[in-house]
Design a protein around this motif. Structure first.
Motif, mmCIF file in Angstrom:
data_model
loop_
_atom_site.group_PDB
_atom_site.id
_atom_site.type_symbol
_atom_site.label_atom_id
_atom_site.label_comp_id
_atom_site.label_asym_id
_atom_site.label_seq_id
_atom_site.Cartn_x
_atom_site.Cartn_y
_atom_site.Cartn_z
ATOM 1 N N ILE A 70 -4.649 1.418 8.171
ATOM 2 C CA ILE A 70 -5.911 1.416 7.415
ATOM 3 C C ILE A 70 -5.922 0.353 6.312
ATOM 4 C CG2 ILE A 70 -6.400 3.861 7.818
ATOM 5 C CD1 ILE A 70 -4.948 2.633 4.531
ATOM 6 N N GLN A 71 -4.838 -0.400 6.207
ATOM 7 C CA GLN A 71 -4.734 -1.326 5.072
ATOM 8 C C GLN A 71 -5.752 -2.459 5.211
ATOM 9 O OE1 GLN A 71 -2.083 0.144 6.499
ATOM 10 N NE2 GLN A 71 -1.384 1.318 4.722
ATOM 11 N N SER A 72 -5.886 -3.211 4.133
ATOM 12 C CA SER A 72 -6.970 -4.199 4.080
ATOM 13 C C SER A 72 -6.873 -5.254 5.178
ATOM 14 C CB SER A 72 -6.989 -4.856 2.704
ATOM 15 O OG SER A 72 -7.339 -3.880 1.757
ATOM 16 N N GLY A 106 -6.593 -0.436 -5.589
ATOM 17 C CA GLY A 106 -6.662 -1.856 -5.936
ATOM 18 C C GLY A 106 -5.330 -2.586 -5.867
ATOM 19 N N ARG A 107 -4.270 -1.923 -5.379
ATOM 20 C CA ARG A 107 -2.991 -2.641 -5.285
ATOM 21 C C ARG A 107 -3.086 -3.805 -4.305
ATOM 22 N NH1 ARG A 107 1.920 -0.909 -7.037
ATOM 23 N NH2 ARG A 107 3.003 -1.631 -5.182
ATOM 24 N N CYS A 126 0.823 -1.214 0.000
ATOM 25 C CA CYS A 126 0.000 0.000 0.000
ATOM 26 C C CYS A 126 0.856 1.263 0.000
ATOM 27 C CB CYS A 126 -0.909 -0.027 1.234
ATOM 28 S SG CYS A 126 -1.915 1.436 1.397
ATOM 29 N N ARG A 150 -14.604 -3.018 0.637
ATOM 30 C CA ARG A 150 -14.452 -1.662 1.182
ATOM 31 C C ARG A 150 -15.612 -0.770 0.725
ATOM 32 N NH1 ARG A 150 -9.577 0.965 3.357
ATOM 33 N NH2 ARG A 150 -8.354 -0.911 3.089
ATOM 34 N N LEU A 201 -7.097 4.916 -1.082
ATOM 35 C CA LEU A 201 -7.077 5.496 -2.434
ATOM 36 C C LEU A 201 -7.940 4.698 -3.410
ATOM 37 C CD1 LEU A 201 -3.209 5.959 -2.493
ATOM 38 C CD2 LEU A 201 -4.857 7.827 -2.370
HETATM 39 S S1 SF4 Z 1 -6.768 0.101 -2.194
HETATM 40 FE FE1 SF4 Z 1 -4.710 1.016 -2.361
HETATM 41 S S2 SF4 Z 1 -4.702 2.659 -0.827
HETATM 42 FE FE2 SF4 Z 1 -6.444 1.339 -0.333
HETATM 43 S S3 SF4 Z 1 -5.634 -0.089 1.194
HETATM 44 FE FE3 SF4 Z 1 -5.448 -1.074 -0.828
HETATM 45 S S4 SF4 Z 1 -3.358 -0.576 -1.499
HETATM 46 FE FE4 SF4 Z 1 -3.861 0.846 0.172
#
Ligand code: SF4
Ligand code: SF4
Ligand code: SF4
Length: 633
Positions: free
Chosen positions: A295-297, A321-322, A284, A337, A318
């Motif tokens: 806050i990460q997944s 989708g990483r 992230c 999310r 953000l």
């Molecule tokens: S979607 Fe992107 S910003 Fe959000 S938690 Fe996953 S890696 Fe981080």
């Protein structure tokens, strides 16, 4: 000897977890929607079954994806999961071949050495003992890594690991004790009887040389059994519940079940499948560019599992989708999310022990509303009939160079086109969706859908990947939808656009919503290769970096967004390209402020490359390009 009281803790734990897994699976199945139940039934008796077994082997046991992403971490997971599987498999065969009878109860395989202490002296028995020692050594090597990782995650190449709750700590301690206690129990027994192989035999003879091995072995067999029993009993209320849940998830996913936009049994299965491996934390950009590490997944999944308030976590993202791309379990993290963003609140959890083992499906109480139920102020617009309808989108209107470039390209193509939003128009609805305001977004979607339908257009082109994604996923249109990079590629392929080669060195930044969000990777690069010298960046395709300008995160400051953008731009321009190309107005705007390299949308580069006096173009092919309406989205 056929039985000893020390096996009781193991037996209780084992039969408990087996019955529990069946009951929980039945509950999940009964909570699935009717179409999903049918999908699962069909999948179970169809080709999905074979695919699932293969995936279970490759991902749940070998941990192929983690191995590819981080070898040390992957080795740690593989040695524990695959090693334990091998120990059970070969232990069962060992008990069957060398035991006093066939078809033994499970404890006979697990505690084989206790019940057959003089096994393994010569011949095939000795070879088999060697194999069992080898498997145990394999597991212990992973266990050593796991213990080190708890205290220093850098050893396995990770910046941060997740924190543990009390039941997790007890379960983890039990897990850590299982294999060392087996090693010592087997070694002491081997030391007394002069058996065992290179590991248990050698250690056993050393221990027996200065310790009362005969008296000490028995307490360690008890410890081994207690560790196993405790781990199994606590498994449902700890993060280790991911072990059985992931099997169900793999079958469900291969049967075609997807998250959708509602919380339900499949969402729950996914949240319990999270192994807390922490890979999403390292992937992230909020972590490695701004130092936001809560806050990460992994935390979102943990918060949902524990029925905590995850509002801040859900919105501080953000939506790039990483983490979806890197999650080795394949959890659909961004859709989950989005579901949480729509939730105003969730029903408070029951605190009883029963509800910890059998939690109800999380019920979302209210969905958000902004108090303005209707967009009655939306203008009455009449669109003229056309073949190609171009929707610039708000961000493109704020980035006029892209709009101008698209007008040049459309004019040069000779196609009959109109703007859907020439004078500004109405937003596609995606920002409202990202804010959890689905009902309001639906009003914009209905409004735009009417305009698109009335235009009679065959092709809808948009410059904004965010708009493209929402058109694709949330509109029901009988029109061929194209991002402008796809449209330009089509014009080039059909010889409807003649371009010069610009000889510029360019790198391409794949926008999150176009690449990971919509799976469009090749067309933008093909177009760039047609007009310039495209260089790789090291962050290509689904490994692309987010520009940081995401509309999806309203929690971080402008300074933090700039830091993400600056880090991403500097990584992408390491090779000193002349142009940092992108395919999104928002990415262009964001990058322009943080780098000295020229940032341009692919449409601008193509517009520059349009040949000044092109020969006669093949306009007659236009009609042939269109697909039949039945094939259109
Ligand atoms: S979607 Fe992107 S910003 Fe959000 S938690 Fe996953 S890696 Fe981080
Ligand atoms: S969400 Fe996926 S990547 Fe993140 S901790 Fe869970 S399993 Fe690992
Ligand atoms: S997604 Fe963004 S650019 Fe596209 S229409 Fe909506 S606000 Fe505008």
């Amino acid at each position: 000897m056929q039985f000893d009281p020390f096996v009781i803790p193991f037996n209780i734990g084992l039969y408990f977890i087996l019955i529990y897994a069946v009951v929980r699976s039945v509950r999940w199945f009964s909570n699935l929607s009717r179409p999903d139940k049918l999908r699962l039934q069909r999948g179970f008796f169809g080709s999905a079954f074979g695919r699932s077994l293969k995936e279970i082997f490759m991902e749940s046991l070998i941990h192929r994806k983690i191995l590819k992403a981080n070898f040390r971490l992957g080795y740690m997971h593989m040695s524990l999961a695959f090693g334990w599987f091998l120990l059970i498999l070969f232990g069962t065969i060992e008990a069957d071949i060398f035991g006093t009878r066939h078809l033994n109860p499970p404890y006979k395989a697990i505690f084989f050495k206790f019940f057959n202490p003089d096994h393994g002296r010569t011949g095939f028995e000795a070879v088999y003992s060697f194999l069992m020692d080898l498997i145990l050594a394999f597991i212990l090597s992973g266990l050593i890594l796991a213990v080190i990782k708890r205290f220093s995650s850098k050893v396995v190449g990770m910046k941060k690991t997740t924190k543990l709750k009390l039941p997790d700590k007890i379960a983890l301690t039990s897990l850590w004790l299982i294999f060392p206690s087996r090693l010592i129990a087997e070694s002491l027994t081997s030391g007394v009887y002069g058996t065992g192989s290179f590991l248990t035999g050698s250690l056993g003879s050393v221990l027996a040389s200065f310790l009362p091995a005969n008296q000490l072995a028995y307490p360690f067999w008890w410890l081994y059994s207690l560790s196993l029993g405790t781990f199994f009993l606590l498994l449902p209320v700890t993060r280790y519940m991911h072990i059985p849940t992931e099997l169900f998830l793999i079958f469900a996913r291969n049967s075609g079940i997807r998250t959708g936009d509602q919380s339900g049994a499949f969402t729950e299965i996914q949240t319990y499948s999270c192994s807390s491996c922490g890979i999403c934390i390292d992937a992230c950009q909020l972590n490695f560019s701004t130092g936001i590490t809560n806050i990460q997944s992994a935390y979102l999944m943990k918060g949902i599992r524990n029925n905590e308030d995850v509002n801040d976590i859900a919105f501080n993202c953000l939506m790039c989708g990483r983490c979806d791309r890197y999650c080795p379990v394949g959890i659909e993290l961004t859709p989950i999310r989005m579901i949480r963003r729509r939730a105003e609140s969730v029903e408070p959890p029951e605190k009883s022990l029963w509800s910890r083992y059998f939690p109800d499906l999380i019920k979302i109480v209210n969905t958000r509303s902004n108090g303005h139920p209707a967009f009655s102020w939306l203008p009455q617009i009449k669109t003229e009939a056309t073949e190609v309808l171009y929707y610039a989108g708000c961000m493109t209107h704020l980035t006029p160079a892209i709009k101008k470039a698209m007008i040049r390209i459309l004019d040069a193509s000779g196609m009959n086109y109109r703007f859907l939003d020439e004078a500004g128009g109405v937003c596609c609805g995606r920002p409202l969706m990202l804010a959890g305001k689905d009902k309001e977004a639906r009003e914009l979607i209905n409004f735009n859908s009417g305009l698109i339908r009335d235009s009679g257009a065959r092709i809808l082109v948009t410059s904004c990947p965010i708009c493209y994604k929402v058109f694709r996923e949330s509109y029901y249109l009988e029109v061929e939808l194209m991002h402008h990079t796809q449209f330009i590629k089509m014009l080039i392929d059909e010889d409807m656009l003649r371009l010069r080669f610009l000889r510029k060195k360019v790198v391409y930044h794949a926008p999150c919503d176009l690449g990971r969000g919509s799976g469009i990777y090749d067309e933008p690069k093909d177009v760039l290769r047609h007009v310039a010298r495209l260089q790789p960046t090291g962050f290509d395709d689904d490994d692309s970096l987010c520009c940081g300008g995401s509309l999806g995160n309203t929690r971080i400051s402008y300074r933090q967004k700039n830091k993400i953008a600056a880090d991403a731009a500097s990584a992408l321009t390491k090779g000193n390209p002349e142009i940092l190309a992108t395919a999104c107005p928002l990415c262009k705007k964001t990058f322009t402020t943080v780098t000295d390299t020229r940032v341009a949308d692919i449409a601008e580069i193509v517009a520059e490359a349009i040949a000044p006096n092109p020969p006669e173009l093949k306009k007659h092919v236009v009609k042939e390009l269109y697909r039949e309406p039945a094939d259109m989205i």
